[in-house]
Design a protein around this motif. Structure first.
Motif, short mmCIF file in Angstrom:
data_model
loop_
_atom_site.label_atom_id
_atom_site.label_comp_id
_atom_site.label_asym_id
_atom_site.label_seq_id
_atom_site.Cartn_x
_atom_site.Cartn_y
_atom_site.Cartn_z
N LEU A 121 -4.01 -6.77 -2.29
CA LEU A 121 -3.86 -5.44 -2.90
C LEU A 121 -4.61 -5.37 -4.23
O LEU A 121 -5.27 -4.37 -4.53
CB LEU A 121 -2.38 -5.12 -3.09
CG LEU A 121 -1.96 -3.72 -2.70
CD1 LEU A 121 -2.23 -3.45 -1.24
CD2 LEU A 121 -0.52 -3.49 -3.03
N MET A 138 0.84 -1.21 0.00
CA MET A 138 0.00 0.00 0.00
C MET A 138 0.87 1.25 0.00
O MET A 138 0.60 2.19 -0.75
CB MET A 138 -0.91 0.02 1.23
CG MET A 138 -2.06 -0.94 1.18
SD MET A 138 -3.08 -0.65 2.65
CE MET A 138 -3.78 -2.25 2.88
N GLN A 153 -6.48 3.53 -7.88
CA GLN A 153 -5.85 2.71 -8.91
C GLN A 153 -4.89 3.58 -9.71
O GLN A 153 -5.31 4.49 -10.42
CB GLN A 153 -6.88 2.09 -9.83
CG GLN A 153 -6.28 1.06 -10.74
CD GLN A 153 -7.34 0.22 -11.42
OE1 GLN A 153 -8.53 0.43 -11.21
NE2 GLN A 153 -6.91 -0.72 -12.21
N THR A 154 -3.61 3.26 -9.56
CA THR A 154 -2.59 3.99 -10.33
C THR A 154 -1.83 2.95 -11.14
O THR A 154 -2.40 2.31 -12.00
CB THR A 154 -1.66 4.79 -9.40
OG1 THR A 154 -1.10 3.93 -8.42
CG2 THR A 154 -2.43 5.90 -8.70
N SER A 155 -0.57 2.73 -10.80
CA SER A 155 0.21 1.72 -11.52
C SER A 155 -0.06 0.34 -10.92
O SER A 155 -0.41 0.22 -9.76
CB SER A 155 1.70 2.04 -11.40
OG SER A 155 2.11 1.93 -10.05
N LEU A 208 -8.76 1.13 -2.96
CA LEU A 208 -7.50 1.86 -3.03
C LEU A 208 -7.48 2.63 -4.33
O LEU A 208 -8.06 2.19 -5.33
CB LEU A 208 -6.29 0.90 -3.03
CG LEU A 208 -5.93 0.20 -1.75
CD1 LEU A 208 -4.78 -0.76 -1.99
CD2 LEU A 208 -5.54 1.19 -0.67
N GLN A 241 3.89 1.67 -1.04
CA GLN A 241 4.64 1.82 -2.29
C GLN A 241 3.72 1.80 -3.51
O GLN A 241 4.21 1.92 -4.63
CB GLN A 241 5.69 0.71 -2.42
CG GLN A 241 6.77 0.78 -1.38
CD GLN A 241 7.81 -0.31 -1.54
OE1 GLN A 241 7.88 -1.00 -2.55
NE2 GLN A 241 8.63 -0.48 -0.52
N ASP A 242 2.43 1.64 -3.27
CA ASP A 242 1.45 1.52 -4.35
C ASP A 242 1.90 0.44 -5.35
O ASP A 242 1.96 0.67 -6.55
CB ASP A 242 1.25 2.87 -5.05
CG ASP A 242 0.06 2.86 -6.00
OD1 ASP A 242 -0.89 2.09 -5.75
OD2 ASP A 242 0.10 3.60 -7.00
N SER A 243 2.21 -0.74 -4.79
CA SER A 243 2.81 -1.78 -5.62
C SER A 243 2.34 -3.17 -5.20
O SER A 243 2.64 -3.62 -4.08
CB SER A 243 4.33 -1.70 -5.52
OG SER A 243 4.94 -2.80 -6.15
N ARG A 275 -7.77 -2.83 -5.07
CA ARG A 275 -7.79 -1.93 -6.24
C ARG A 275 -9.00 -2.22 -7.12
O ARG A 275 -9.68 -1.32 -7.59
CB ARG A 275 -6.53 -2.10 -7.06
CG ARG A 275 -5.35 -1.40 -6.49
CD ARG A 275 -4.25 -1.39 -7.50
NE ARG A 275 -3.08 -0.75 -6.96
CZ ARG A 275 -1.89 -0.88 -7.48
NH1 ARG A 275 -1.71 -1.64 -8.55
NH2 ARG A 275 -0.86 -0.26 -6.96
#
Length: 140
Positions: free
Chosen positions: A125, A67, A136-138, A134, A69-71, A129
């Motif tokens: 994760l 979360m 949603q980016t990469s 959460l 690191q958005d990864s 998303r």
């Protein structure tokens, strides 16, 4: 609140995937190699405590990292490491102190714990998303 949500999702994923593994895929493997060590019925209370505490560890050590690191990949990697170290601790200790503990069971169990934990952490994760829990980016 996002950590409570992550915990709930992770518990569900963990229980489903581990039930498939233990109840269907590897059931014969474990019973054939550990027959006399296995109880007729599991101690469900002890199992429940393990699952609840273990998943809390996954949230803290893996999912929260993903979360931050958005990864999804970071969550899965940290989940794999957490699973590897936890399951290795259990299985290596059993090999060190128990008569008749099968080294093949130990190896398979460590690999399973690593894969399971990576799957649960990354899957949590991904699910968060997918359901808009959460941003949603990469996909990372």
């Amino acid at each position: 609140m996002k950590y409570v949500t992550a915990y709930g999702i992770a518990v569900v994923i963990f229980l489903i995937v581990d039930a498939i593994w233990l109840g269907i895929v590897a059931r014969g493997f474990y019973s054939s190699r550990m027959g006399e060590l296995l109880l007729d019925q599991p101690r469900w209370g002890v199992a429940a405590i393990f699952y609840l505490v273990y998943v809390a560890g996954l949230v803290y050590f893996a999912i929260s990292v993903g979360m931050a690191q958005d990864s999804i990949a970071a969550a899965a990697l940290n989940g794999a490491l957490f699973g590897f170290f936890c399951y290795l601790t259990y299985d290596a200790t059993n090999l060190a102190v128990l008569k008749g503990y099968d080294p093949v069971v130990a190896l398979v169990d460590v690999v399973w714990g690593t894969v399971l934990s990576a799957t649960v952490a990354g899957g949590t994760l991904f699910a968060m998303r997918t359901f808009g829990l959460l941003p949603q980016t990469s996909v990372g």
